[in-house]
Design a protein around this motif. Structure first.
Motif, PDB file in Angstrom:
ATOM      1  N   GLN A 146       0.833  -1.191   0.000  1.00 32.44           N
ATOM      2  CA  GLN A 146       0.000   0.000   0.000  1.00 32.44           C
ATOM      3  C   GLN A 146       0.870   1.244   0.000  1.00 32.44           C
ATOM      4  N   SER A 147       0.304   2.370  -0.462  1.00 24.21           N
ATOM      5  CA  SER A 147       1.026   3.637  -0.483  1.00 24.21           C
ATOM      6  C   SER A 147       0.055   4.776  -0.197  1.00 24.21           C
ATOM      7  N   TRP A 148       0.569   5.814   0.479  1.00 14.29           N
ATOM      8  CA  TRP A 148      -0.234   7.007   0.711  1.00 14.29           C
ATOM      9  C   TRP A 148      -0.190   7.947  -0.500  1.00 14.29           C
ATOM     10  N   VAL A 149       0.649   7.639  -1.487  1.00 19.48           N
ATOM     11  CA  VAL A 149       0.729   8.462  -2.696  1.00 19.48           C
ATOM     12  C   VAL A 149      -0.464   8.140  -3.601  1.00 19.48           C
ATOM     13  N   PRO A 150      -1.230   9.142  -4.030  1.00 19.40           N
ATOM     14  CA  PRO A 150      -2.403   8.876  -4.872  1.00 19.40           C
ATOM     15  C   PRO A 150      -2.055   8.054  -6.107  1.00 19.40           C
ATOM     16  N   LEU A 151      -2.898   7.071  -6.390  1.00 20.14           N
ATOM     17  CA  LEU A 151      -2.826   6.205  -7.568  1.00 20.14           C
ATOM     18  C   LEU A 151      -1.740   5.136  -7.496  1.00 20.14           C
ATOM     19  N   VAL A 152      -0.748   5.311  -6.640  1.00 16.63           N
ATOM     20  CA  VAL A 152       0.354   4.344  -6.607  1.00 16.63           C
ATOM     21  C   VAL A 152      -0.131   2.978  -6.146  1.00 16.63           C
ATOM     22  N   SER A 153      -1.021   2.947  -5.155  1.00 18.46           N
ATOM     23  CA  SER A 153      -1.492   1.666  -4.637  1.00 18.46           C
ATOM     24  C   SER A 153      -2.144   0.811  -5.713  1.00 18.46           C
ATOM     25  N   ARG A 154      -2.693   1.459  -6.741  1.00 19.71           N
ATOM     26  CA  ARG A 154      -3.376   0.712  -7.797  1.00 19.71           C
ATOM     27  C   ARG A 154      -2.423  -0.166  -8.605  1.00 19.71           C
ATOM     28  N   ILE A 155      -1.141   0.226  -8.673  1.00 16.51           N
ATOM     29  CA  ILE A 155      -0.199  -0.537  -9.491  1.00 16.51           C
ATOM     30  C   ILE A 155       0.757  -1.378  -8.656  1.00 16.51           C
ATOM     31  N   LEU A 156       0.611  -1.331  -7.332  1.00 18.57           N
ATOM     32  CA  LEU A 156       1.507  -2.111  -6.488  1.00 18.57           C
ATOM     33  C   LEU A 156       1.101  -3.581  -6.498  1.00 18.57           C
ATOM     34  N   PRO A 157       2.084  -4.485  -6.365  1.00 18.07           N
ATOM     35  CA  PRO A 157       1.775  -5.915  -6.432  1.00 18.07           C
ATOM     36  C   PRO A 157       1.229  -6.448  -5.118  1.00 18.07           C
ATOM     37  N   SER A 158       0.641  -7.622  -5.181  1.00 15.91           N
ATOM     38  CA  SER A 158       0.282  -8.392  -3.999  1.00 15.91           C
ATOM     39  C   SER A 158       0.767  -9.817  -4.239  1.00 15.91           C
ATOM     40  N   ASP A 159       0.790 -10.604  -3.191  1.00 17.41           N
ATOM     41  CA  ASP A 159       1.332 -11.950  -3.356  1.00 17.41           C
ATOM     42  C   ASP A 159       0.867 -12.827  -2.206  1.00 17.41           C
ATOM     43  N   ILE A 160       0.779 -14.118  -2.458  1.00 21.37           N
ATOM     44  CA  ILE A 160       0.575 -15.103  -1.403  1.00 21.37           C
ATOM     45  C   ILE A 160       1.763 -16.056  -1.427  1.00 21.37           C
ATOM     46  N   CYS A 161       2.562 -16.007  -0.374  1.00 21.86           N
ATOM     47  CA  CYS A 161       3.693 -16.932  -0.245  1.00 21.86           C
ATOM     48  C   CYS A 161       3.193 -18.223   0.402  1.00 21.86           C
ATOM     49  N   LYS A 162       3.507 -19.339  -0.221  1.00 25.56           N
ATOM     50  CA  LYS A 162       3.123 -20.647   0.298  1.00 25.56           C
ATOM     51  C   LYS A 162       4.383 -21.363   0.794  1.00 25.56           C
ATOM     52  N   ILE A 163       4.389 -21.745   2.054  1.00 27.63           N
ATOM     53  CA  ILE A 163       5.559 -22.371   2.662  1.00 27.63           C
ATOM     54  C   ILE A 163       5.212 -23.797   3.074  1.00 27.63           C
ATOM     55  N   TYR A 164       6.042 -24.744   2.620  1.00 25.59           N
ATOM     56  CA  TYR A 164       5.881 -26.156   2.950  1.00 25.59           C
ATOM     57  C   TYR A 164       7.113 -26.607   3.734  1.00 25.59           C
ATOM     58  N   LYS A 165       6.875 -27.372   4.794  1.00 24.93           N
ATOM     59  CA  LYS A 165       7.989 -27.887   5.588  1.00 24.93           C
ATOM     60  C   LYS A 165       7.857 -29.395   5.724  1.00 24.93           C
ATOM     61  N   ARG A 166       8.925 -30.117   5.373  1.00 22.18           N
ATOM     62  CA  ARG A 166       8.967 -31.581   5.506  1.00 22.18           C
ATOM     63  C   ARG A 166      10.314 -31.966   6.082  1.00 22.18           C
ATOM     64  N   GLY A 167      10.324 -32.577   7.256  1.00 25.99           N
ATOM     65  CA  GLY A 167      11.593 -32.923   7.890  1.00 25.99           C
ATOM     66  C   GLY A 167      12.410 -31.669   8.134  1.00 25.99           C
ATOM     67  N   SER A 168      13.591 -31.628   7.540  1.00 28.41           N
ATOM     68  CA  SER A 168      14.440 -30.431   7.667  1.00 28.41           C
ATOM     69  C   SER A 168      14.509 -29.674   6.347  1.00 28.41           C
ATOM     70  N   SER A 169      13.475 -29.836   5.525  1.00 27.63           N
ATOM     71  CA  SER A 169      13.430 -29.150   4.240  1.00 27.63           C
ATOM     72  C   SER A 169      12.313 -28.112   4.231  1.00 27.63           C
ATOM     73  N   ILE A 170      12.553 -27.029   3.509  1.00 26.69           N
ATOM     74  CA  ILE A 170      11.585 -25.945   3.367  1.00 26.69           C
ATOM     75  C   ILE A 170      11.430 -25.626   1.887  1.00 26.69           C
ATOM     76  N   ARG A 171      10.198 -25.432   1.473  1.00 27.72           N
ATOM     77  CA  ARG A 171       9.918 -24.941   0.123  1.00 27.72           C
ATOM     78  C   ARG A 171       9.023 -23.718   0.237  1.00 27.72           C
ATOM     79  N   LEU A 172       9.372 -22.653  -0.476  1.00 28.98           N
ATOM     80  CA  LEU A 172       8.558 -21.446  -0.525  1.00 28.98           C
ATOM     81  C   LEU A 172       8.200 -21.156  -1.968  1.00 28.98           C
ATOM     82  N   ASP A 173       6.892 -21.056  -2.263  1.00 23.14           N
ATOM     83  CA  ASP A 173       6.401 -20.691  -3.593  1.00 23.14           C
ATOM     84  C   ASP A 173       5.885 -19.260  -3.546  1.00 23.14           C
TER      85      ASP A 173
END
Length: 467
Positions: A146-173
């Protein structure tokens, strides 16, 4: 952009360097004077190469700023920390870019990468044990910029990070690899840490060894994090450092941070609660945080500035900003800059100056400073099945992603009780990120092949040049 905390943990002084007797800084004085023989003698007798003076500078800072190249090489050979920052937030690499001596920049850059690999290698047994202490799980982090600058928030990205953990391994998508200024890279990216494996299986073989790998699932390519670049790739990175951008440091100032329970109701006030996903959470107001940003460009020519301005305009006019990689065709090999005049400053004038405000030793600075105060809210839940310590261990593994590194540095603060299921952090002076831990569940059926490189992926050594 690097995010650091100026709350006494970063850029401060060691207990030995905080003493008022500046005669206890023989390495610094020898580096200041360019006295190679004395510097080598002090190092041989075991003087602390990482010690900081009252300004937060190491001996390597001083040698770099004054252009004492032989002193720089001796200090690097004895393990001087390249990423150490002074009270203003500047690293030795930043100062070397300002000074502009290409061989020195190359030496510091190589040493920095080596030290990062060594640090991760030394931390690996601890990280493996930390991961093995918790059940296998799946977790989602939602990022909203998000941004307090007008119109900037409209072009900013969003994302969902998915984290998987198995044993001593980690995967992040993730679909967001990097975010800086108004440029970002989107895609289908996976980061994998294999703690119990000495290698990633590649095409059924085991000739490439690395516990860390980043994969571009769209292009079906991967990059091993411990790979050494080719000389051409390395020279490209040096050219970009010397000519493509300002030197930037952003310090998250948290010395006066306060957490206060948020209230609800008009007449009868009571503590505010919120459901974040399935987690009942206490809501807090956060105040006393500021983001101090400094930008330097004394190393850039007028031609550099014009070219960078054109690239920034081009990035803003694209409807889907992505993949702003610059090749060697964009910049000629950058030669060393002419050295700046030697400052007429004595050792006593330097070391007796007010802490954090020494006479400048290097190239005259072209520095722009800004400070932005932030107020935010955060939700803390006692119901979340993970501890903050475990979150820190996970984020330590995936901190090559810069926005995740900022999250890790924020949660190292002393937080209210519980787990921060929703928080806001400043990313840039005009941009904040809201991070929501919207899902968490324990899983015992995660397949091992999800933590390996698919057999049809090809290696691309410099696919992610900033990692």
């Amino acid at each position: 952009m690097e995010l650091t905390k100026s709350n006494g943990e970063s850029g401060g002084m060691t207990s030995s360097s905080s003493r008022s007797d500046h005669s206890l800084l023989p390495l610094h004085k020898a580096a200041f004077e360019g006295n190679v023989r004395e510097l080598a003698a002090f190092l041989r007798q075991g003087d602390d190469v990482a010690q900081k003076d009252k300004h937060g500078n190491t001996a390597l800072h001083i040698a770099v700023m004054l252009g004492h190249k032989e002193c720089v090489q001796i200090l690097l050979a004895h393990g001087a920390p390249v990423k150490a920052k002074n009270l203003k937030g500047w690293s030795t690499l930043a100062e070397s870019i300002s000074y502009g001596d290409r061989p020195t920049i190359i030496s510091l850059f190589r040493k920095s990468k080596q030290q990062i690999r060594e640090q991760m290698s030394s931390r690996r047994p601890h990280l493996i044990k930390a991961l093995e202490r918790i059940q296998d799980f799946y977790m989602e982090l939602k990022w909203d910029f998000q941004s307090w600058v007008p119109l900037v928030s409209r072009i900013l990205p969003s994302d969902i990070c998915k984290i998987y953990k198995r044993g001593s391994s980690i995967r992040l998508d993730t679909t967001l690899l990097d975010f800086n200024d108004m440029k970002w890279e989107r895609g289908d990216i996976s980061f994998v840490f294999n703690g119990n494996h000495v290698h990633h299986k590649i095409g059924g073989g085991n000739n490439n060894y690395s516990p860390l790998v980043v994969m571009d699932n769209k292009l079906k390519v991967f990059q091993l994090m411990t790979n050494k670049e080719s000389e051409m790739e390395f020279d490209d990175e040096i050219d970009l450092l010397m000519s493509s951008s300002d030197i930037i440091v952003a310090q998250l100032v948290t010395k006066e941070v306060q957490f206060a329970r948020s209230q609800s109701g008009w007449i009868f006030r009571e503590d505010k609660w919120e459901m974040v996903g399935p987690f009942k959470s206490e809501v807090y107001g956060v105040s006393g945080i500021s983001l101090d940003t400094r930008k330097r460009r004394e190393h850039l020519s007028e031609e550099d500035l014009q070219k960078n301005k054109e690239l920034n305009i081009e990035s803003l006019t694209k409807s889907s900003p992505s993949n702003f990689e610059l090749s060697s065709d964009d910049y000629n090999r950058r030669e060393s800059l002419p050295p700046p005049p030697r400052p007429e400053i004595t050792w006593d004038e330097y070391i007796l100056a007010e802490p954090g405000s020494p006479p400048h030793l290097g190239r005259p600075q072209m520095c722009k400073t800004s400070s932005k105060a932030f107020k935010a809210t955060m939700a803390m839940s006692e119901d979340f099945p993970m501890t903050v310590e475990m979150l820190l261990n996970i984020l330590e593994i995936v901190t090559p992603f810069k926005h995740l590194k900022k999250l890790r540095e924020f949660v190292t603060m002393k937080l209210p009780p519980g787990f921060p299921v929703k928080i806001e952090i400043p990313i840039l002076p005009t941009i904040t990120a809201k991070i929501t831990f919207q899902e968490f569940e324990f899983r015992d059926n995660l397949a091992e092949e999800n933590f390996q490189i698919p057999s049809d992926y090809c290696e691309k050594r410099n696919r992610f040049p900033d990692l």
